[in-house]
Design an enzyme around this catalytic site. Structure first.
Site, PDB file in Angstrom:
ATOM      1  CG  HIS A 157      -1.665  -1.249   1.447  1.00 58.91           C
ATOM      2  ND1 HIS A 157      -2.918  -1.501   0.938  1.00 58.91           N
ATOM      3  CD2 HIS A 157      -1.300  -2.393   2.102  1.00 58.91           C
ATOM      4  CE1 HIS A 157      -3.300  -2.727   1.279  1.00 58.91           C
ATOM      5  NE2 HIS A 157      -2.327  -3.287   1.982  1.00 58.91           N
ATOM      6  CB  SER A 278      12.386  23.059 -15.808  1.00 63.93           C
ATOM      7  OG  SER A 278      11.544  24.186 -15.928  1.00 63.93           O
ATOM      8  CE  LYS A 284      10.709  20.601 -11.997  1.00 65.73           C
ATOM      9  NZ  LYS A 284       9.995  19.669 -11.172  1.00 65.73           N
ATOM     10  CD  GLU A 291       8.342  12.694 -15.506  1.00 59.79           C
ATOM     11  OE1 GLU A 291       7.387  13.346 -15.092  1.00 59.79           O
ATOM     12  OE2 GLU A 291       9.403  13.216 -15.883  1.00 59.79           O
ATOM     13  CD  GLN A 323      -3.315  -0.957 -46.824  1.00 58.09           C
ATOM     14  OE1 GLN A 323      -3.188  -1.672 -47.804  1.00 58.09           O
ATOM     15  NE2 GLN A 323      -3.673   0.308 -46.916  1.00 58.09           N
TER      16      GLN A 323
HETATM   17  N1  ARG Z   1      -1.292  -3.672 -48.418  1.00 60.61           N
HETATM   18  C1  ARG Z   1      -2.135  -4.797 -48.176  1.00 60.61           C
HETATM   19  C2  ARG Z   1      -2.157  -5.112 -46.665  1.00 60.61           C
HETATM   20  O1  ARG Z   1      -1.351  -4.612 -45.991  1.00 60.61           O
HETATM   21  C3  ARG Z   1      -1.636  -5.996 -48.900  1.00 60.61           C
HETATM   22  C4  ARG Z   1      -2.720  -6.929 -49.350  1.00 60.61           C
HETATM   23  C5  ARG Z   1      -3.636  -6.215 -50.261  1.00 60.61           C
HETATM   24  N2  ARG Z   1      -4.543  -7.098 -50.877  1.00 60.61           N
HETATM   25  C6  ARG Z   1      -5.560  -6.668 -51.580  1.00 60.61           C
HETATM   26  N3  ARG Z   1      -6.297  -7.549 -52.116  1.00 60.61           N
HETATM   27  N4  ARG Z   1      -5.843  -5.426 -51.726  1.00 60.61           N
HETATM   28  O2  ARG Z   1      -2.984  -5.833 -46.187  1.00 60.61           O
END
Ligand code: ARG
Length: 462
Positions: A157, A278, A284, A291, A323
């Site tokens: 604590h 600072s 400081k 941090e 993606q």
């Molecule tokens: N840049 C795409 C990704 O990172 C690669 C695959 C894309 N495939 C597609 N059918 N558009 O997922």
């Protein structure tokens, strides 16, 4: 506007906004090495299986090797108007060797290509995390060894509880980071699977040999289901999850370094080279590094949440949403690797205020449990002993004294079982060294834990 490799079924050029919105090249270009490595493996496999000629394969492999060298020397700027790294490299290949370059993408899709790239990338990242964690663990062990005789107050604590060795406290963190090492190692087992050949989602009609590709790229296994292979991001989520846990450990330690540096604690001083000043207050010296470690833990948690949320509603198999996995993963890897590196460099830069720690170790009645344990050894039931010592403490608080200031007569007034053999129980170092249970703070136990930690570390490094 650059011609797209998939332009065939389109009459109109892509809207510029759409191009910008769908592009990933500005962040996935860092995968170029893995993309080329995967393409070379794929191309050799195609020739091996007589799907393309050995002549064509040699041309492609050679050109890919040159593209790699040129990128590394900064000679090729990948075409930013191409959607992603896969397109940019294929486009460059075709620009260099013409139509033959167009044979590379046989029996492959970008969906399994990116799955492979990310697994290759993740293998490297996991290995680097392992190395950095071992460096950190070594730094902790060394700091523990250096301070093996130093007693500090142990807290619960955030109140003084019982005296412990600073080395014991440090080795507690070693345990956490060694579990983190294990976790990263276990993720590798599931990440280290070869998906290329799963193609868009259903596999391919070409007589490919995925096992050949796997052997070539040193994967012990091939993915079992093509639809899973192109949509699985579990191993990335696991990586972000293990990273979040690891950063939580870092953050707890960072928090302690911060409060231990305050004038209220005065337990440690972090060297100037790891602190900042600072812009307004000339006096400081701020612990900005710990941090920021605490702060960056938040973004790593955020990345994990991003990935979990990103994938939760996706129907099988590939969706473009996937993606969006890259930036959180890259950011996590960069943050974790930087943080680990800095933390193992920071630890040796800490000056421990030995006098202050030892002085505070006895404050706040940290020996009260030991006095109660003493009475128990004299046959007093623990609950009773607890109550008696509670009264002794209350007396000391009122009288502004410490337990060790009391005379035997004063103690006897609280319970007749007190005798002259109580005094070792009021001595801080003997109290510490009596905690010999497994994993306890006795010097002998802590030395043992340091030895075993060193042994494990040496074994892992072999
Ligand atoms: N840049 C795409 C990704 O990172 C690669 C695959 C894309 N495939 C597609 N059918 N558009 O997922």
């Amino acid at each position: 506007m650059a011609e797209k490799l998939w332009q065939g079924r389109f009459d109109q050029p892509t809207n510029k906004l759409v191009e910008d919105y769908t592009a990933s090249i500005h962040f996935d270009s860092r995968l170029y090495r893995y993309d080329i490595e995967g393409s070379i493996a794929h191309c050799r496999m195609l020739a091996q299986c007589e799907i393309i000629s050995h002549d064509d394969a040699s041309k492609i492999v050679e050109a890919l090797g040159e593209i790699l060298r040129d990128i590394e020397r900064g000679k090729v700027l990948l075409d930013a108007s191409q959607e992603d790294i896969h397109m940019a490299i294929e486009k460059e290949l075709i620009a260099r060797i013409g139509e033959t370059g167009g044979k590379l993408h046989t029996a492959r899709s970008r969906n399994d290509q990116i799955a492979l790239d990310m697994r290759l990338y993740m293998r490297d990242v996991l290995a680097m995390c392992g190395t950095r964690l071992r460096e950190l663990r070594r730094a902790l062990i060394e700091m523990a060894e250096k301070n093996i005789d130093l007693i500090m107050p142990g807290f619960t604590h955030l109140q003084h509880a019982q005296p412990v060795l600073l080395a014991h406290h440090l080795m507690a963190y070693h345990e956490m980071f060694s579990r983190d090492s294990e976790r990263f190692g276990e993720i590798l087992r599931r990440a280290n699977v070869m998906p290329l050949g799963s193609a868009a989602l259903a596999g391919t009609t070409f007589p490919i040999d995925m096992e050949w590709t796997a052997r070539y790229l040193k994967f012990p296994r091939v993915t079992a289901n093509s639809m899973d292979a192109v949509s699985d991001r579990d191993y990335l989520i696991e990586f972000c999850s293990a990273s979040a846990i690891m950063m939580m450990h870092v953050s707890r330690m960072a928090e302690e370094l911060i409060i231990w540096s305050t004038p209220e604690f005065r337990f440690i001083e972090i060297s100037d080279s790891f602190c900042t000043g600072s812009s307004i207050m000339p006096q400081k010296k701020n612990p900005d590094v710990p941090e920021l470690m605490r702060g960056k833990t938040g973004r790593v948690y955020g990345n994990l949440t991003s990935l979990l949320t990103l994938t939760k509603g996706l129907p099988l198999a590939y969706n473009r949403d996937l993606q969006e996995d890259k930036e959180p993963v890259f950011d996590t890897a960069d943050t974790v690797l930087m943080t680990l590196r800095l933390l193992s460099k920071l630890l040796p830069e800490i000056r421990v205020n030995r006098e202050r720690m030892l002085q505070m170790a006895g404050r706040g009645f940290t020996l009260a449990t030991d006095v109660a344990d003493y009475l128990v050894r004299k046959g007093v039931p623990f609950r009773k002993a607890h109550h008696v010592v509670g009264q002794v403490v209350q007396f000391c608080i009122r009288d502004q004294r410490e337990l060790s200031d009391l005379t035997l007569d004063e103690l006897k007034a609280f319970h007749k079982a007190f005798d002259s053999d109580v005094f070792p129980f009021l001595e801080i170092s003997s109290v510490v060294d009596r905690r010999t249970s497994i994993g306890g703070t006795a010097t002998s136990r802590v030395e043992e834990s340091i030895l075993s930690a060193r042994g494990r570390l040496d074994a892992e490094e072999k």
